[in-house]
Design an enzyme around this catalytic site. Structure first.
Site, PDB file in Angstrom:
ATOM      1  N   GLU A 192       5.960  28.234 -12.420  1.00  0.00           N
ATOM      2  CA  GLU A 192       4.595  27.671 -12.542  1.00  0.00           C
ATOM      3  C   GLU A 192       3.982  28.040 -13.901  1.00  0.00           C
ATOM      4  O   GLU A 192       3.442  27.180 -14.606  1.00  0.00           O
ATOM      5  CB  GLU A 192       3.760  28.224 -11.380  1.00  0.00           C
ATOM      6  CG  GLU A 192       2.272  27.997 -11.429  1.00  0.00           C
ATOM      7  CD  GLU A 192       1.555  28.761 -10.292  1.00  0.00           C
ATOM      8  OE1 GLU A 192       1.926  28.582  -9.119  1.00  0.00           O
ATOM      9  OE2 GLU A 192       0.626  29.542 -10.594  1.00  0.00           O
ATOM     10  N   TYR A 193       4.103  29.296 -14.291  1.00  0.00           N
ATOM     11  CA  TYR A 193       3.591  29.735 -15.596  1.00  0.00           C
ATOM     12  C   TYR A 193       4.253  28.915 -16.710  1.00  0.00           C
ATOM     13  O   TYR A 193       3.599  28.475 -17.653  1.00  0.00           O
ATOM     14  CB  TYR A 193       3.938  31.204 -15.844  1.00  0.00           C
ATOM     15  CG  TYR A 193       2.970  32.248 -15.336  1.00  0.00           C
ATOM     16  CD1 TYR A 193       2.507  32.235 -14.025  1.00  0.00           C
ATOM     17  CD2 TYR A 193       2.546  33.291 -16.164  1.00  0.00           C
ATOM     18  CE1 TYR A 193       1.656  33.225 -13.558  1.00  0.00           C
ATOM     19  CE2 TYR A 193       1.690  34.279 -15.699  1.00  0.00           C
ATOM     20  CZ  TYR A 193       1.257  34.246 -14.398  1.00  0.00           C
ATOM     21  OH  TYR A 193       0.422  35.227 -13.949  1.00  0.00           O
ATOM     22  N   HIS A 200       8.876  31.276  -8.095  1.00  0.00           N
ATOM     23  CA  HIS A 200       8.081  30.035  -8.072  1.00  0.00           C
ATOM     24  C   HIS A 200       6.921  30.161  -9.054  1.00  0.00           C
ATOM     25  O   HIS A 200       6.661  29.266  -9.867  1.00  0.00           O
ATOM     26  CB  HIS A 200       7.571  29.781  -6.645  1.00  0.00           C
ATOM     27  CG  HIS A 200       6.440  28.788  -6.551  1.00  0.00           C
ATOM     28  ND1 HIS A 200       5.152  29.082  -6.932  1.00  0.00           N
ATOM     29  CD2 HIS A 200       6.416  27.486  -6.150  1.00  0.00           C
ATOM     30  CE1 HIS A 200       4.378  28.017  -6.765  1.00  0.00           C
ATOM     31  NE2 HIS A 200       5.129  27.037  -6.293  1.00  0.00           N
ATOM     32  N   ASN A 201       6.226  31.281  -8.999  1.00  0.00           N
ATOM     33  CA  ASN A 201       5.072  31.469  -9.884  1.00  0.00           C
ATOM     34  C   ASN A 201       5.494  31.596 -11.348  1.00  0.00           C
ATOM     35  O   ASN A 201       4.792  31.122 -12.239  1.00  0.00           O
ATOM     36  CB  ASN A 201       4.263  32.697  -9.462  1.00  0.00           C
ATOM     37  CG  ASN A 201       3.373  32.398  -8.266  1.00  0.00           C
ATOM     38  OD1 ASN A 201       3.680  31.527  -7.462  1.00  0.00           O
ATOM     39  ND2 ASN A 201       2.272  33.110  -8.144  1.00  0.00           N
ATOM     40  N   LYS A 229      -2.648  37.139 -12.747  1.00  0.00           N
ATOM     41  CA  LYS A 229      -2.652  38.202 -11.725  1.00  0.00           C
ATOM     42  C   LYS A 229      -1.343  38.982 -11.739  1.00  0.00           C
ATOM     43  O   LYS A 229      -1.239  40.004 -11.095  1.00  0.00           O
ATOM     44  CB  LYS A 229      -2.899  37.603 -10.354  1.00  0.00           C
ATOM     45  CG  LYS A 229      -4.310  37.055 -10.184  1.00  0.00           C
ATOM     46  CD  LYS A 229      -4.728  37.074  -8.736  1.00  0.00           C
ATOM     47  CE  LYS A 229      -5.616  35.905  -8.393  1.00  0.00           C
ATOM     48  NZ  LYS A 229      -4.837  34.675  -8.128  1.00  0.00           N
ATOM     49  N   HIS A 275      30.126  51.956 -30.961  1.00  0.00           N
ATOM     50  CA  HIS A 275      30.036  51.438 -29.582  1.00  0.00           C
ATOM     51  C   HIS A 275      31.232  50.572 -29.205  1.00  0.00           C
ATOM     52  O   HIS A 275      31.289  50.089 -28.085  1.00  0.00           O
ATOM     53  CB  HIS A 275      28.728  50.646 -29.407  1.00  0.00           C
ATOM     54  CG  HIS A 275      27.503  51.499 -29.532  1.00  0.00           C
ATOM     55  ND1 HIS A 275      27.228  52.530 -28.660  1.00  0.00           N
ATOM     56  CD2 HIS A 275      26.496  51.499 -30.444  1.00  0.00           C
ATOM     57  CE1 HIS A 275      26.090  53.110 -29.021  1.00  0.00           C
ATOM     58  NE2 HIS A 275      25.631  52.514 -30.104  1.00  0.00           N
ATOM     59  N   GLY A 313      -6.947  32.525   3.987  1.00  0.00           N
ATOM     60  CA  GLY A 313      -6.737  32.885   5.387  1.00  0.00           C
ATOM     61  C   GLY A 313      -7.456  31.941   6.324  1.00  0.00           C
ATOM     62  O   GLY A 313      -6.914  31.480   7.341  1.00  0.00           O
ATOM     63  N   SER A 365       2.502  28.868  -0.923  1.00  0.00           N
ATOM     64  CA  SER A 365       2.015  28.227  -2.150  1.00  0.00           C
ATOM     65  C   SER A 365       1.298  26.928  -1.843  1.00  0.00           C
ATOM     66  O   SER A 365       1.628  26.223  -0.898  1.00  0.00           O
ATOM     67  CB  SER A 365       3.177  27.928  -3.095  1.00  0.00           C
ATOM     68  OG  SER A 365       2.672  27.266  -4.241  1.00  0.00           O
ATOM     69  N   GLY A 366       0.340  26.628  -2.706  1.00  0.00           N
ATOM     70  CA  GLY A 366      -0.367  25.363  -2.586  1.00  0.00           C
ATOM     71  C   GLY A 366      -1.863  25.524  -2.737  1.00  0.00           C
ATOM     72  O   GLY A 366      -2.614  24.559  -2.628  1.00  0.00           O
ATOM     73  N   LYS A 370       8.923  33.465  -3.974  1.00  0.00           N
ATOM     74  CA  LYS A 370       7.557  33.068  -4.335  1.00  0.00           C
ATOM     75  C   LYS A 370       7.207  33.567  -5.737  1.00  0.00           C
ATOM     76  O   LYS A 370       6.570  32.854  -6.520  1.00  0.00           O
ATOM     77  CB  LYS A 370       6.540  33.612  -3.322  1.00  0.00           C
ATOM     78  CG  LYS A 370       5.081  33.333  -3.702  1.00  0.00           C
ATOM     79  CD  LYS A 370       4.791  31.862  -3.703  1.00  0.00           C
ATOM     80  CE  LYS A 370       3.500  31.335  -4.256  1.00  0.00           C
ATOM     81  NZ  LYS A 370       2.411  32.090  -4.706  1.00  0.00           N
TER      82      LYS A 370
HETATM   83  C1  6PG Z   1       0.374  29.176  -5.550  1.00  0.00           C
HETATM   84  C2  6PG Z   1      -0.185  29.858  -6.768  1.00  0.00           C
HETATM   85  C3  6PG Z   1      -1.035  31.025  -6.344  1.00  0.00           C
HETATM   86  C4  6PG Z   1      -2.026  31.463  -7.412  1.00  0.00           C
HETATM   87  C5  6PG Z   1      -1.396  32.267  -8.501  1.00  0.00           C
HETATM   88  C6  6PG Z   1      -2.131  32.234  -9.808  1.00  0.00           C
HETATM   89  O1  6PG Z   1       1.592  29.114  -5.473  1.00  0.00           O
HETATM   90  O2  6PG Z   1      -0.405  28.691  -4.718  1.00  0.00           O
HETATM   91  O3  6PG Z   1       0.839  30.335  -7.566  1.00  0.00           O
HETATM   92  O4  6PG Z   1      -0.179  32.009  -5.889  1.00  0.00           O
HETATM   93  O5  6PG Z   1      -2.732  30.407  -7.895  1.00  0.00           O
HETATM   94  O6  6PG Z   1      -1.421  33.592  -8.033  1.00  0.00           O
HETATM   95  O7  6PG Z   1      -1.531  33.173 -10.590  1.00  0.00           O
HETATM   96  P1  6PG Z   1      -2.168  33.763 -11.894  1.00  0.00           P
HETATM   97  O8  6PG Z   1      -3.548  34.259 -11.538  1.00  0.00           O
HETATM   98  O9  6PG Z   1      -1.266  34.885 -12.241  1.00  0.00           O
HETATM   99  O10 6PG Z   1      -2.201  32.666 -12.879  1.00  0.00           O
END
Ligand code: 6PG
Length: 468
Positions: free
Chosen positions: A188-189, A184-185, A260, A451, A14, A127-128, A181
């Site tokens: 990312e995973y 996106h995550n 998370k 079925h 923030g 994100s970022g 978003k």
């Molecule tokens: C982003 C990241 C951000 C955060 C994740 C981590 O786009 O900036 O994704 O949102 O780093 O929440 O996620 P985890 O804790 O689930 O790995």
């Protein structure tokens, strides 16, 4: 003085976002219950038009009406509590923006509740990380279009830019911003797990040292794999341990990854919508497997170590892995975007995937050179269901395929788990297969549950009294 923009929650995200807003010439007000955070922001504000306070009514009086108030607070109950505390003091038409990683279902619920009371609401993915928030994140807003228009100039000003284009665009209706978003995550995973598996192969099969792994990822980052995640991965392997002289930090880090929840949410909604995202599922599963750390230590002793065979030619092996990683990155984007295209239809989100790919090109964690090609694939065909079907990627996937098969084979022979990488391969092999063995599954379903099944050579549904 009247402030253009208000931020509630002056934690790192923030605070950095607010400083970014002020750097673009807007007057920005901040609210946080923590007096230390408020004081330190006021101190850092310097010449900027920033005023932070712990007093909600002072904060609300400072803002121009209709007010624009963004929340960057932990997702979940805190968001509801903050909104509840604000509502009695807001005026009709005021805009609340939730910039956290909220679950899309919460965003839908909040949007409906607020709209019915005459307030406006946007669910916005940001994100970022910390640096993105400060210098230019990728921003994914969804919800009421007029609300987007109100805040568009500020969000465009603070966002990252690629080719002078802002990495923010209206994503779509309802919870579109938070849905995008979340996916996106999920991607990312997937990419993070693929990088981890590639590291495992370089180290255990290739015999690469950390310094060589650093070099390898750095080189890859100059080619088609260029991306934020490859870049930071390269840097991680060059980081010295500040606790042990001469050691690398990576070797001291416990192999137990936390989460998370956004990756898991992506898998959950994908299951609900019937869209396969196996590489994202594999990444979530591997975080889960990694967390059974004690069990793994005992099991490792009981089962003994599996002898691994080092490869002969490091250079050829690195090229194979580079190809396999590129292939599986493409397939991970393909899975996430396929999910978005189905969710857009099913949930009436009105997404334009070329815009999604466009704003992911900069500022966000999954930014990568590949996203420009992905943007073009969707710009050329907005109805494209899956990148695997796009002429932009067809040739490249075919060329990379032999390397992925070879890498997965080597890993299997040497007892190395490559759940994400092999899932990308098998996903592709299944998607391009004219015939899968699932005719047997239909037969089994009909056998024990009547079925019914369909036939290749006739319309309609059929049932057989099996074995009779
Ligand atoms: C982003 C990241 C951000 C955060 C994740 C981590 O786009 O900036 O994704 O949102 O780093 O929440 O996620 P985890 O804790 O689930 O790995």
């Amino acid at each position: 003085m009247q402030y253009d923009f208000g931020m509630i929650g002056l934690g790192t995200m923030g605070r950095n976002f607010l400083l970014n807003v002020a750097d673009r010439g807007y007057a920005a007000a901040g609210l946080d219950l923590n007096a230390d955070q408020v004081a330190s922001l006021n101190e850092e504000a310097g010449h900027r038009k920033i005023q932070a306070t712990t007093d909600q009514s002072e904060f609300l009086q400072m803002l121009k009406t209709p007010r624009t108030i963004m929340l960057l607070v932990p997702a979940g109950k805190v968001v509801d509590a903050v909104i509840e505390g604000l509502l009695p003091h807001l005026d009709q038409g005021d805009l609340i923006i939730d910039g956290g990683n909220s679950h899309y279902a919460d965003t839908s619920r909040r949007a409906e509740a607020l709209q019915s009371q005459g307030f406006r609401f946007l669910g916005v993915g940001v994100s970022g990380g910390e640096e993105g928030a400060r210098k230019g994140p990728s921003i994914m807003p969804g919800g009421d279009f007029s609300a987007w228009e109100q805040v568009q100039p500020i969000l465009e000003a603070v966002s990252a830019k690629v080719d002078r284009e802002p990495c923010v665009a209206y994503m779509g209706k309802g919870a579109a911003g938070h849905y995008v978003k979340m996916v996106h995550n999920g991607i990312e995973y997937g990419m993070m797990q693929l990088l981890a598996e590639t590291y495992d192969m370089l180290r255990r099969i290739g015999g690469f040292t950390n310094a060589e792994i650093h070099e390898t990822f750095s080189e890859w980052n100059k080619g088609p794999l260029q991306s934020f995640l490859v870049e930071i991965t390269a840097e991680i392997f060059a980081q010295a341990d500040d606790k042990i002289e001469g050691a690398d930090l990576i070797d001291a880090i416990l192999d137990k990854a936390k989460q998370k929840g956004t990756g898991k949410w992506t898998s959950q909604t994908a299951m609900d919508l019937g869209v396969p995202v196996p590489t994202i599922d594999a990444a979530v599963t591997m975080r889960g497997l990694s967390s059974f750390w004690r069990f793994r230590q005992t099991a490792a002793q009981k089962y003994g170590s599996f002898p691994t065979e080092r490869i002969e030619n490091k250079e050829t092996f690195a090229v194979q892995l580079e190809h396999a990683l590129l292939f599986s990155f493409i397939l991970t984007y393909a899975q996430g975007l396929h999910l978005l295209s189905v969710a857009s239809e099913e949930m009436d989100l009105d997404l334009r995937l070329s815009d999604t790919a466009k704003i992911w090109r900069g500022g966000c964690i999954i930014r990568a050179e590949l996203l420009e090609d992905i943007r073009q694939a969707y710009a050329g065909n907005p109805d494209l269901a899956n990148l695997v079907g796009s002429p932009v990627f067809r040739g490249r996937l075919k060329t990379l395929l032999p390397s992925v098969r070879a890498v997965v084979e080597t890993a299997t022979q040497n007892g190395i788990p490559l759940l994400a990488l092999s899932s990308a391969l098998h996903y592709f092999e299944a998607l391009r297969a004219a015939r899968l063995p699932l005719n047997l599954v239909q037969a089994q379903r009909d056998y024990f549950g009547a079925h019914t099944y369909e036939r290749l050579d006739a319309d309609g549904t059929f049932h057989t009294e099996w074995g009779k």
